[in-house]
Design a protein around this motif. Sequence first.
Motif, PDB file in Angstrom:
ATOM      1  N   GLY A  64       0.809  -1.208   0.000  1.00 38.07           N
ATOM      2  CA  GLY A  64       0.000   0.000   0.000  1.00 38.07           C
ATOM      3  C   GLY A  64       0.847   1.264   0.000  1.00 38.07           C
ATOM      4  N   ILE A  65       1.851   1.316   0.870  1.00 43.33           N
ATOM      5  CA  ILE A  65       2.700   2.509   0.909  1.00 43.33           C
ATOM      6  C   ILE A  65       3.576   2.592  -0.332  1.00 43.33           C
ATOM      7  CG2 ILE A  65       4.616   1.452   2.171  1.00 43.33           C
ATOM      8  CD1 ILE A  65       3.223   4.979   2.721  1.00 43.33           C
ATOM      9  N   SER A  66       4.001   1.432  -0.865  1.00 47.44           N
ATOM     10  CA  SER A  66       4.847   1.466  -2.071  1.00 47.44           C
ATOM     11  C   SER A  66       4.066   1.980  -3.272  1.00 47.44           C
ATOM     12  CB  SER A  66       5.400   0.065  -2.365  1.00 47.44           C
ATOM     13  OG  SER A  66       4.353  -0.832  -2.682  1.00 47.44           O
ATOM     14  N   ILE A  67       2.776   1.619  -3.347  1.00 47.05           N
ATOM     15  CA  ILE A  67       1.955   2.151  -4.438  1.00 47.05           C
ATOM     16  C   ILE A  67       1.829   3.664  -4.301  1.00 47.05           C
ATOM     17  CG2 ILE A  67      -0.387   2.213  -5.377  1.00 47.05           C
ATOM     18  CD1 ILE A  67      -0.580  -0.761  -4.810  1.00 47.05           C
ATOM     19  N   GLY A  68       1.678   4.139  -3.074  1.00 44.07           N
ATOM     20  CA  GLY A  68       1.587   5.587  -2.871  1.00 44.07           C
ATOM     21  C   GLY A  68       2.857   6.306  -3.276  1.00 44.07           C
ATOM     22  N   ILE A  69       4.018   5.761  -2.868  1.00 42.37           N
ATOM     23  CA  ILE A  69       5.292   6.402  -3.211  1.00 42.37           C
ATOM     24  C   ILE A  69       5.559   6.296  -4.705  1.00 42.37           C
ATOM     25  CG2 ILE A  69       7.771   6.366  -2.801  1.00 42.37           C
ATOM     26  CD1 ILE A  69       6.100   7.393  -0.466  1.00 42.37           C
ATOM     27  N   GLY A  77       7.476  12.381 -12.159  1.00 43.47           N
ATOM     28  CA  GLY A  77       8.509  12.088 -13.158  1.00 43.47           C
ATOM     29  C   GLY A  77       7.999  12.169 -14.582  1.00 43.47           C
ATOM     30  N   ILE A  78       6.835  11.588 -14.854  1.00 45.35           N
ATOM     31  CA  ILE A  78       6.309  11.602 -16.226  1.00 45.35           C
ATOM     32  C   ILE A  78       5.955  13.027 -16.671  1.00 45.35           C
ATOM     33  CG2 ILE A  78       4.378  10.858 -17.668  1.00 45.35           C
ATOM     34  CD1 ILE A  78       4.496   8.168 -16.340  1.00 45.35           C
ATOM     35  N   THR A 370       9.842   3.522  -4.548  1.00 44.43           N
ATOM     36  CA  THR A 370      10.785   4.378  -5.264  1.00 44.43           C
ATOM     37  C   THR A 370      11.360   3.661  -6.473  1.00 44.43           C
ATOM     38  OG1 THR A 370      11.366   5.549  -3.231  1.00 44.43           O
ATOM     39  CG2 THR A 370      12.926   5.685  -5.061  1.00 44.43           C
ATOM     40  N   LEU A 371      11.733   2.393  -6.288  1.00 43.34           N
ATOM     41  CA  LEU A 371      12.279   1.624  -7.411  1.00 43.34           C
ATOM     42  C   LEU A 371      11.244   1.452  -8.516  1.00 43.34           C
ATOM     43  CD1 LEU A 371      14.582  -0.069  -8.596  1.00 43.34           C
ATOM     44  CD2 LEU A 371      13.695  -2.028  -7.322  1.00 43.34           C
ATOM     45  N   LEU A 372      10.011   1.101  -8.137  1.00 39.09           N
ATOM     46  CA  LEU A 372       8.967   0.925  -9.149  1.00 39.09           C
ATOM     47  C   LEU A 372       8.665   2.242  -9.863  1.00 39.09           C
ATOM     48  CD1 LEU A 372       6.446  -1.390  -7.238  1.00 39.09           C
ATOM     49  CD2 LEU A 372       8.049  -2.032  -9.044  1.00 39.09           C
ATOM     50  N   GLY A 373       8.627   3.321  -9.110  1.00 45.22           N
ATOM     51  CA  GLY A 373       8.330   4.618  -9.722  1.00 45.22           C
ATOM     52  C   GLY A 373       9.393   5.063 -10.706  1.00 45.22           C
ATOM     53  N   VAL A 374      10.670   4.856 -10.358  1.00 47.77           N
ATOM     54  CA  VAL A 374      11.762   5.240 -11.257  1.00 47.77           C
ATOM     55  C   VAL A 374      11.716   4.404 -12.532  1.00 47.77           C
ATOM     56  CG1 VAL A 374      14.262   5.247 -11.527  1.00 47.77           C
ATOM     57  CG2 VAL A 374      13.245   6.127  -9.432  1.00 47.77           C
ATOM     58  N   LEU A 375      11.527   3.089 -12.387  1.00 50.74           N
ATOM     59  CA  LEU A 375      11.479   2.219 -13.566  1.00 50.74           C
ATOM     60  C   LEU A 375      10.293   2.578 -14.468  1.00 50.74           C
ATOM     61  CD1 LEU A 375      12.389  -1.261 -12.003  1.00 50.74           C
ATOM     62  CD2 LEU A 375      13.852   0.264 -13.344  1.00 50.74           C
ATOM     63  N   VAL A 395      12.530  11.500  -5.469  1.00 46.82           N
ATOM     64  CA  VAL A 395      13.141  10.272  -4.963  1.00 46.82           C
ATOM     65  C   VAL A 395      13.479  10.408  -3.477  1.00 46.82           C
ATOM     66  CG1 VAL A 395      15.100   8.717  -5.186  1.00 46.82           C
ATOM     67  CG2 VAL A 395      14.032   9.654  -7.230  1.00 46.82           C
ATOM     68  N   ALA A 396      14.161  11.501  -3.145  1.00 43.25           N
ATOM     69  CA  ALA A 396      14.503  11.725  -1.740  1.00 43.25           C
ATOM     70  C   ALA A 396      13.247  11.931  -0.899  1.00 43.25           C
ATOM     71  CB  ALA A 396      15.439  12.927  -1.616  1.00 43.25           C
ATOM     72  N   GLY A 397      12.297  12.686  -1.452  1.00 42.92           N
ATOM     73  CA  GLY A 397      11.054  12.911  -0.723  1.00 42.92           C
ATOM     74  C   GLY A 397      10.243  11.645  -0.559  1.00 42.92           C
TER      75      GLY A 397
END
Length: 429
Positions: A64-69, A77-78, A370-375, A395-397
């Motif tokens: 849940g938190i990873s989806i939010g980040i 990013g996009i 963060t990893l999923l979002g960057v990819l 990323v830092a945030g």
Amino acid sequence: MTGLSSPSRPRERRGRNRTEPSGGTGGGNTRSVRPVRLAPLDLLGLGLLGIRTRKLRAALSALGISIGIATMIVVTGIPASSQQALMAELSALGTNMLRAEPVPNEQSPVLLPEESIDMVRRVGPVTKVSAVANTHATVRRSDRIAANDFSGLTVLAAKLDLLGAVSADVASGRFFSRADERFPTAVLGSRAATRLGFGRLAPGEPAPQIYIDKRWFSVIGILEPVPLAADLDQTVLVGWPAAKELLRFKGNPTVIYVRATESRLEDVRGVLAATVFPELPGQVTVSRPSDALAAKRATQNSFSSLFIGLAGVALLVGGIGVANTMFISVLERRREIGLRRALGASRGQIRGQFLTESVALSGLGGLVGTLLGVLATVGYATYQGWPPVVPLVSVAGGCLGALVVGVAAGVYPSVRASRLTPTEALSAT
């Protein structure tokens, strides 16, 4: 003597019993016993206990938190990648370029000082300066054409740094070098080349020639169309020193192209006329900033507001998920809390356990998100042909925000858990 000394012994024993340290083997005052302080590694292991024993729930909470980040990074990013591509297109429209030239006057033409180019170059926010000058020469395809049958093209003296100032490219051949500009060489604009009957210059073959003011000039290059200075498309450019020596050119620039820092463009425009011609600044016209600059600034502001709003919503959703998970975890683990309290665990240790678990869940979700979002950002931007841009602030945030959310989400559940008495917790069904 014996009667006087006997009463003093019990008093001494009573005094020694009062001063005896509590918590010893003799069974002193239990209210002053302090619980053992947990080392940071022990507290971390205790906080991770709930994650290890409830792996599926922990994975879903971290998801849940990873989806939010990940959402926060993707939604920043996009658009940032799209914005970078849009900014590049707008910059290509000359958002930071100004053009200074004398006021048209057929009766008494205004001549700009030759040193005006160097004077503009000294202005702080100015990044590039170049110029062209009308030589008033005529050009023909060959000397066989009648003198009064000229092509109608303008012959301009050009500085070496002209291409960078107007964002021009060479279609074939080359532009002037320090050696070429001193000899009778010419570079043609795209329309001028077509009008004079030139296509592309073949490498390795002798340079074709054109006739300028009864002198032969070798054509060494042809330019691509120049959107920022369309008048250059139908001109013949010659080197500045060659124009002075061969075409009776006096060195006074006709048009000065200026590139400046976008944030200071209005300031440069305000002083440009006086810098170019200090004696008669009213005889110099300066172009106003491109409308694309206003569009660029508006786009930047709107994207910045969008980023902040979307990032806040994503973090709020993730924080609510972690808080809900930790609250349910406290309700389900009341017997465990009561047992630990009965065995001597303090309220601070209970708070630390659940707060550590909350932060660990959020931190794990933040790293994965963060990893999923960057990819996802890099993949989508590459697919669209945009320059991939992943804001470091996002990323830092994302990582720091996950930890902050974990602390905020775990405060109330951990305090609630620590307030449970052993009897209350052990009696829960």
